[in-house]
Motif scaffolding. Sequence first.
Motif, PDB file in Angstrom:
ATOM      1  N   GLY A 231     -53.592 -28.499  29.723  1.00 24.18           N
ATOM      2  CA  GLY A 231     -54.837 -27.583  29.304  1.00 24.18           C
ATOM      3  C   GLY A 231     -56.147 -28.266  29.364  1.00 24.18           C
ATOM      4  O   GLY A 231     -56.883 -27.862  28.953  1.00 24.18           O
ATOM      5  N   HIS A 232     -56.226 -29.631  29.653  1.00 25.64           N
ATOM      6  CA  HIS A 232     -57.484 -30.273  29.732  1.00 25.64           C
ATOM      7  C   HIS A 232     -58.160 -29.992  31.163  1.00 25.64           C
ATOM      8  O   HIS A 232     -57.368 -29.692  32.250  1.00 25.64           O
ATOM      9  CB  HIS A 232     -57.267 -31.740  29.750  1.00 25.64           C
ATOM     10  CG  HIS A 232     -56.348 -32.192  28.543  1.00 25.64           C
ATOM     11  ND1 HIS A 232     -56.923 -31.996  27.404  1.00 25.64           N
ATOM     12  CD2 HIS A 232     -55.266 -32.738  28.263  1.00 25.64           C
ATOM     13  CE1 HIS A 232     -56.307 -32.517  26.259  1.00 25.64           C
ATOM     14  NE2 HIS A 232     -55.224 -32.980  27.010  1.00 25.64           N
ATOM     15  N   PRO A 233     -59.502 -29.891  31.052  1.00 26.00           N
ATOM     16  CA  PRO A 233     -60.229 -29.529  32.362  1.00 26.00           C
ATOM     17  C   PRO A 233     -60.086 -30.889  33.285  1.00 26.00           C
ATOM     18  O   PRO A 233     -60.077 -31.946  32.920  1.00 26.00           O
ATOM     19  CB  PRO A 233     -61.686 -29.274  32.009  1.00 26.00           C
ATOM     20  CG  PRO A 233     -61.722 -30.131  30.589  1.00 26.00           C
ATOM     21  CD  PRO A 233     -60.141 -29.990  30.140  1.00 26.00           C
ATOM     22  N   LEU A 234     -60.046 -30.428  34.740  1.00 24.34           N
ATOM     23  CA  LEU A 234     -60.039 -31.547  35.457  1.00 24.34           C
ATOM     24  C   LEU A 234     -61.844 -31.693  35.872  1.00 24.34           C
ATOM     25  O   LEU A 234     -62.325 -30.821  36.500  1.00 24.34           O
ATOM     26  CB  LEU A 234     -59.266 -30.892  37.032  1.00 24.34           C
ATOM     27  CG  LEU A 234     -57.834 -30.772  36.839  1.00 24.34           C
ATOM     28  CD1 LEU A 234     -57.293 -30.381  38.035  1.00 24.34           C
ATOM     29  CD2 LEU A 234     -57.354 -31.911  36.203  1.00 24.34           C
ATOM     30  N   THR A 235     -61.952 -33.074  35.751  1.00 24.29           N
ATOM     31  CA  THR A 235     -63.554 -33.308  36.098  1.00 24.29           C
ATOM     32  C   THR A 235     -63.809 -33.211  37.699  1.00 24.29           C
ATOM     33  O   THR A 235     -62.693 -33.466  38.620  1.00 24.29           O
ATOM     34  CB  THR A 235     -63.740 -34.839  35.619  1.00 24.29           C
ATOM     35  OG1 THR A 235     -62.852 -35.586  36.273  1.00 24.29           O
ATOM     36  CG2 THR A 235     -63.502 -34.817  33.958  1.00 24.29           C
ATOM     37  N   GLY A 236     -64.851 -33.215  38.110  1.00 22.72           N
ATOM     38  CA  GLY A 236     -65.527 -33.279  39.303  1.00 22.72           C
ATOM     39  C   GLY A 236     -65.142 -32.039  40.006  1.00 22.72           C
ATOM     40  O   GLY A 236     -65.308 -32.187  41.271  1.00 22.72           O
ATOM     41  N   VAL A 237     -65.009 -30.765  39.493  1.00 22.49           N
ATOM     42  CA  VAL A 237     -64.472 -29.413  39.933  1.00 22.49           C
ATOM     43  C   VAL A 237     -65.874 -28.982  40.543  1.00 22.49           C
ATOM     44  O   VAL A 237     -66.854 -28.897  39.997  1.00 22.49           O
ATOM     45  CB  VAL A 237     -63.943 -28.711  39.297  1.00 22.49           C
ATOM     46  CG1 VAL A 237     -63.631 -27.358  39.951  1.00 22.49           C
ATOM     47  CG2 VAL A 237     -62.515 -29.296  38.883  1.00 22.49           C
ATOM     48  N   LEU A 238     -65.879 -28.768  41.970  1.00 22.83           N
ATOM     49  CA  LEU A 238     -67.115 -27.970  42.697  1.00 22.83           C
ATOM     50  C   LEU A 238     -67.348 -26.675  41.715  1.00 22.83           C
ATOM     51  O   LEU A 238     -66.631 -25.906  41.301  1.00 22.83           O
ATOM     52  CB  LEU A 238     -66.903 -27.531  43.935  1.00 22.83           C
ATOM     53  CG  LEU A 238     -66.660 -28.689  44.765  1.00 22.83           C
ATOM     54  CD1 LEU A 238     -66.378 -28.298  46.169  1.00 22.83           C
ATOM     55  CD2 LEU A 238     -67.927 -29.802  44.822  1.00 22.83           C
TER      56      LEU A 238
END
Length: 238
Positions: A231-238
């Motif tokens: 449930g953690h956000p993925l970094t570097g998403v456009l």
Amino acid sequence: MSESGIEIENLRLSFSGTFNLSIPFLRLSPQAPTMILGPNGAGKSVFLRLLHGLLKADHGHIRYPEQYRDLSSQSMVFQRPVLLRRTALENIMFPLQARGMSKANALVQAKTWMARAELEKRFHSPARRLSGGEQQRLALARALALSPKVIILDEPCAHLDPNAAVKVETLIQTAIKEGVKVIMVTHNAAQAERLGEELILMRDGKIIAHHPKETFLTQTSNEDLTRFLAGHPLTGVL
């Protein structure tokens, strides 16, 4: 040409330098339902449109097995249903008649699929006045009435309450049981687990995980996948 699956090779598409989709190689199961997960901006919907021929890639190939190659063997349902200014029943009859089915047979087919979608009380209701969940079930019933071999679904349960989502899932499960190849985007990992057998995670226009369901859900070596499932956000998403 692979008869053992849907092959994607060296697929690339970019939009004015703001988004790049790049898939060097991917083989999808020819029959098992495929669920595609990922954060907003990962390229999931773009990928579906490429699969269905609604977008043209800058480079690369999508190779379908012989039984799926004809575009008439495919149907696609969007996140927001596209419905005609007609009754619910006529929304299903119209594409059937456009393919040459008689009005009488189209009526029988339309009523059958509306009943399977639990819409039998809505035959003569204007399609665009149905509730959100009813509209999505109507769009899905219309697609399935065409007897597709592949159905491509772009977040069909988005914006629906839990009860409405269950009814949509039931229709999707009906398609799977009847042998339709389902390729579906969802943000819901639990839904992907319920409906899918082959799971994919996308990020920044790339495939970063592709496994059978059991392996996907127990994967520990892929940090991005582990974070996503937690449930953690993925970094570097456009």
